[in-house]
Design an enzyme around this catalytic site. Structure first.
Site, PDB file in Angstrom:
ATOM      1  N   GLU A 339       0.819  -1.231   0.000  1.00 56.91           N
ATOM      2  CA  GLU A 339       0.000   0.000   0.000  1.00 56.91           C
ATOM      3  C   GLU A 339       0.841   1.264   0.000  1.00 56.91           C
ATOM      4  OE1 GLU A 339      -2.830  -0.286   3.645  1.00 56.91           O
ATOM      5  OE2 GLU A 339      -0.788  -0.660   4.270  1.00 56.91           O
ATOM      6  N   THR A 444      -2.226   1.009  20.965  1.00 56.38           N
ATOM      7  CA  THR A 444      -2.114   1.406  19.561  1.00 56.38           C
ATOM      8  C   THR A 444      -0.786   0.938  18.956  1.00 56.38           C
ATOM      9  OG1 THR A 444      -2.451   3.229  18.007  1.00 56.38           O
ATOM     10  CG2 THR A 444      -1.089   3.705  19.922  1.00 56.38           C
TER      11      THR A 444
END
Ligand code: DMJ
Length: 468
Positions: A339, A444
């Site tokens: 990506e 996270t």
């Protein structure tokens, strides 16, 4: 030396050579299994870091050298890598990190560090190291580091300064984005619990409330804020980079600690996100950039960081939307076989062509596979792993890509490649769920925290929030 002793010595040396060769060989891995391929590649990259960058923050895997974030190294790679190595069963490597941190790492360095980044990587890494090892010396390091971050929360609003000097406590930077303002609840909450002192969680929660109370009439927040005046610097609303983990922590910190005030904020926020920030397009469902006050569309820019969102949706129970959003990211991955960092989904154009070994799309595939058992997510993960092996692998580890179209490599391996990317691959590919998501919450930075380690009664006292 007589010949018998000489022969024994030769035999002993031969035996030691064979043993050490086996230690690093493929023999200890079953490479027909994806999960073992990931373990093998993680150990290979870890050994690359150790050989060429030990004592420094990051490996430069092409020049076989190192890079540091600041003047004095903070050892961010080993701290970030620990929980992954431990989960994969590399106990010796994990113990080596633990001993190194205790014996040789001091954080009283006279330098400004980015509050958000060192919180998620260093404080989060140290706390999960303590959670997994119960080594009290590691907890002392975490408390010491957390104390060095506290001065950052002394702005007029209490939203943390962009950076803080680890030695003097001096602070800098009045403009921060929402992720930099509001991604502390998990690390500071865990620290409050173990230090039995609410101060850490309270400053983190105050910062989040200061953001939340400035939401628009549409219940949307913007991207950048002045920490002294509390004024928004723009009207840009989205779920991607610069905002992302603010939303992530509303939900995950509620899961971990059960603070219902956070769940109320999450419920209001996710309703606004679903109402105002998403659209169905010919290339799938995307969350774009909108005006936080009017709800008008600003642009169709996304970054690969935004690909964490399907995972968060899956974790919070919206599997249908999560699936659609993951399909869009999967489409983008397959378009370039990796990506790009920035993309315009309406014009189908690359905005930033680099790839930094980021984990988000893999993280989301993992959550979706965990909650649905649908093998298509497993297959997505296989494709991502194969492409990373194909394009990012170097002689000693893995590298960023300068350009996802040409696949030109760039000489750096980010610390989150250890903390997140390889961990989520391993969790996705492991036959039996290695981690039970009823009992674990990932920060996270993918540092795991075990819910049952936190006594429900004591949480209220140590974190300083009342029972509902
Ligand atoms: C990680 O450091 C964290 O996940 C952060 O919240 C944003 N993304 C990077 C990796 O891409």
């Amino acid at each position: 030396m007589n010949s018998k002793v000489n022969l024994q010595l030769q035999f002993f040396i031969f035996f030691v050579i064979i043993l050490s060769a086996c230690e690093n060989s493929e023999d200890q891995f079953d490479l027909s299994k994806n999960s073992d391929k990931v373990r093998y590649e993680t150990l290979r990259a870890w050994n690359g870091y150790k050989e060429y960058a030990w004592g420094h923050d990051e490996l430069k895997p092409i020049s076989e050298s190192y890079s540091d974030w600041y003047e004095i190294p903070l050892h961010i790679s080993p701290i970030d890598a620990y929980s992954t190595l431990k989960i994969m069963g590399f106990d010796n490597e994990a113990e080596e990190i633990e001993n190194f941190i205790v014996e040789e790492v001091q954080f009283d360095t006279d330098q400004y560090v980015k509050t958000f980044e060192v919180n998620i990587r260093i404080l989060g890494g140290l706390l999960s190291m303590y959670d997994l090892s119960r080594n009290e010396n590691i907890l002392d390091k975490a408390v010491d580091f957390g104390n060095r971050l506290l001065p950052a929360f002394t702005s007029k609003t209490g939203i943390p300064y962009y950076s803080v000097n680890l030695l003097t406590g001096e602070v800098e930077g009045n403009i921060v984005n929402v992720a930099e303002a509001g991604t502390y609840l998990i690390e500071m909450g865990v620290l409050s619990y173990y230090a039995q002192n609410p101060i850490y969680y309270q400053v983190a929660k105050n910062a989040v409330k200061e953001i939340y109370k400035r939401r628009s009439s549409l219940d949307l927040i913007s991207q950048n804020i002045n920490i002294q005046t509390g004024e928004w610097q723009d009207s840009l609303s989205h779920v991607g980079a610069c905002i992302d983990s603010y939303y992530e922590y509303l939900y995950k910190a509620w899961l971990l600690f059960g603070d219902d005030e956070l769940k109320e904020m999450w419920d209001v926020s996710i309703a606004a996100i679903e109402n105002h920030l998403k659209e169905e397009t010919p290339t799938g469902l995307w969350y774009g950039r909108y005006n936080s006050q009017t709800g008008e569309k600003i642009n169709s820019h996304v970054s690969l960081y935004d690909a964490f969102f399907p995972g968060l949706l899956a974790l919070s129970g919206d599997l249908e939307t999560a699936n659609k959003a993951q399909e869009s990211w999967n489409y983008l991955w397959n378009k370039y076989n990796i990506e790009p960092l920035g993309y315009n989904y309406a014009e189908e154009k690359i905005l930033n062509s680099s790839y930094h070994l980021n984990p988000e799309i893999i993280e989301s595939a993992y959550y979706l596979y965990y909650f649905t058992g649908d093998s298509k997510y497993f297959k997505m993960g296989e494709k991502y792993f194969d492409d990373i092996l194909k394009y990012c692998k170097t002689d000693v580890a893995f590298s960023h890509l300068e350009n996802v179209e040409t696949k030109e490599q760039a000489d750096l391996m980010s610390t989150f490649f250890f903390a997140e990317t390889m961990k989520y691959f391993y969790l996705l590919f492991s036959e039996d769920a290695v981690v039970n998501l009823d009992d674990y919450v990932f920060s996270t930075e993918a540092h795991p925290f075990k819910k049952s380690n936190f006594d429900k009664e004591k949480i209220h006292e140590y974190l300083g929030f009342s029972k509902n």
